[in-house]
Design an enzyme around this catalytic site. Structure first.
Site, PDB file in Angstrom:
ATOM      1  N   SER A   1      65.920   8.018  15.056  1.00  0.00           N
ATOM      2  CA  SER A   1      66.334   8.675  14.098  1.00  0.00           C
ATOM      3  C   SER A   1      65.473  10.187  14.130  1.00  0.00           C
ATOM      4  CB  SER A   1      66.382   8.357  12.593  1.00  0.00           C
ATOM      5  OG  SER A   1      66.346   9.035  11.607  1.00  0.00           O
TER       6      SER A   1
ATOM      7  N   TYR B   1      60.703   3.184   7.216  1.00  0.00           N
ATOM      8  CA  TYR B   1      61.989   3.654   7.904  1.00  0.00           C
ATOM      9  C   TYR B   1      61.351   4.485   9.040  1.00  0.00           C
ATOM     10  CZ  TYR B   1      66.341   5.575   9.295  1.00  0.00           C
ATOM     11  OH  TYR B   1      67.749   5.742  10.030  1.00  0.00           O
TER      12      TYR B   1
END
Length: 256
Positions: free
Chosen positions: A148, A161
């Site tokens: 990401s 995350y």
């Protein structure tokens, strides 16, 4: 004319029930791959597999849990049992529910941290652990992991995350380094803001889009097809000399 080397390949999508995973499964099915669609939401995986079949492709669906080693093993065993092996793996599943309460290192509930690492990072270890031996019996294979933009940009929230996504980069380079000479390529895609159906249906979608565009050097936000196209390319023979890389697909959000 499709991408070279994909027709007839057996591709496993770990997280193919919706969003980027579903779009990629459909793309690979259209390229002639035999697709195993796995997802925690078994009905969503079945829906994706049905769409592939209706489009003239071949697919089966499996309900599985990235947090459960035996369940992950079963996903890969399904590919072997149904189609005869594993040629390609796309890791895209994640527990996004935990992200909503992934606050900061002072306030975070450590159960959220542990859950995020278990699913979003250890889960990818498990899929590769069980896929690589099958690939080696076929002379090699290709893995694409999902990182990401959060792995590269400092954020005031979502530390679990971001850390998991950064760890995926290390795992990707490890696999490429260890098994590259044995014919296994392992790369990662790092999407930026991507307008999935779920995101577009949010009540505050216009605000989300406007905020995302401020971070980008692009006139539009990302679409799931943008990511699927790069995954398919990396799995094809056109991507045969790419190994151990993380490709940012984010409209110029991250430049490095």
């Amino acid at each position: 004319m499709g991408l070279p080397g994909l027709s007839g390949k057996i591709a496993v999508i770990a997280g193919g029930g919706s969003g980027i995973g579903a779009e990629t499964a459909l793309r690979l099915g259209g390229e002639g791959c035999l697709v195993v669609v796995g997802d925690l939401a078994e009905s969503a995986a079945a829906r994706t597999a049905k769409l592939i079949g209706e489009s003239g492709g071949t697919a089966v669906s499996v309900g599985f849990d990235l947090a459960d080693p035996e369940s992950v093993r079963g996903l890969l065993d399904t590919a072997v049992g149904e189609f005869g092996g594993v040629d390609a793996l796309f890791n895209v599943g994640a527990d996004m529910g935990a992200v909503r309460t992934d606050s900061n290192v002072v306030d975070i509930d450590l159960e959220i941290w542990d859950r995020t690492m278990t699913v979003n990072l250890r889960g990818y270890v498990l899929t590769m652990k069980y896929a690589i031996p099958h690939m080696l019996t076929r002379g090699g294979g290709v893995i694409v992991n999902t990182s990401s933009a959060a792995a590269f940009q400092g954020e005031p929230a979502r530390p679990a995350y971001a850390t998991a996504k950064a760890g995926i980069g290390a795992l990707t380079r490890h696999v490429a380094s260890r098994w590259g000479r044995e014919g296994i390529r392992c790369n990662a895609v790092a999407p930026g803001f991507t307008a999935t159906e779920t995101i577009r249906s949010a009540p505050h979608w216009p605000d989300l889009e406007a905020a995302a565009l401020k971070r980008m050097r692009s006139p539009r936000v990302g679409e799931t097809g943008d990511i699927a196209a790069i995954v398919a390319f990396l799995m094809s023979e056109d991507g045969a000399w790419i190994n151990g890389q993380i490709l940012n697909i984010d409209g110029g959000t991250i430049m490095r």
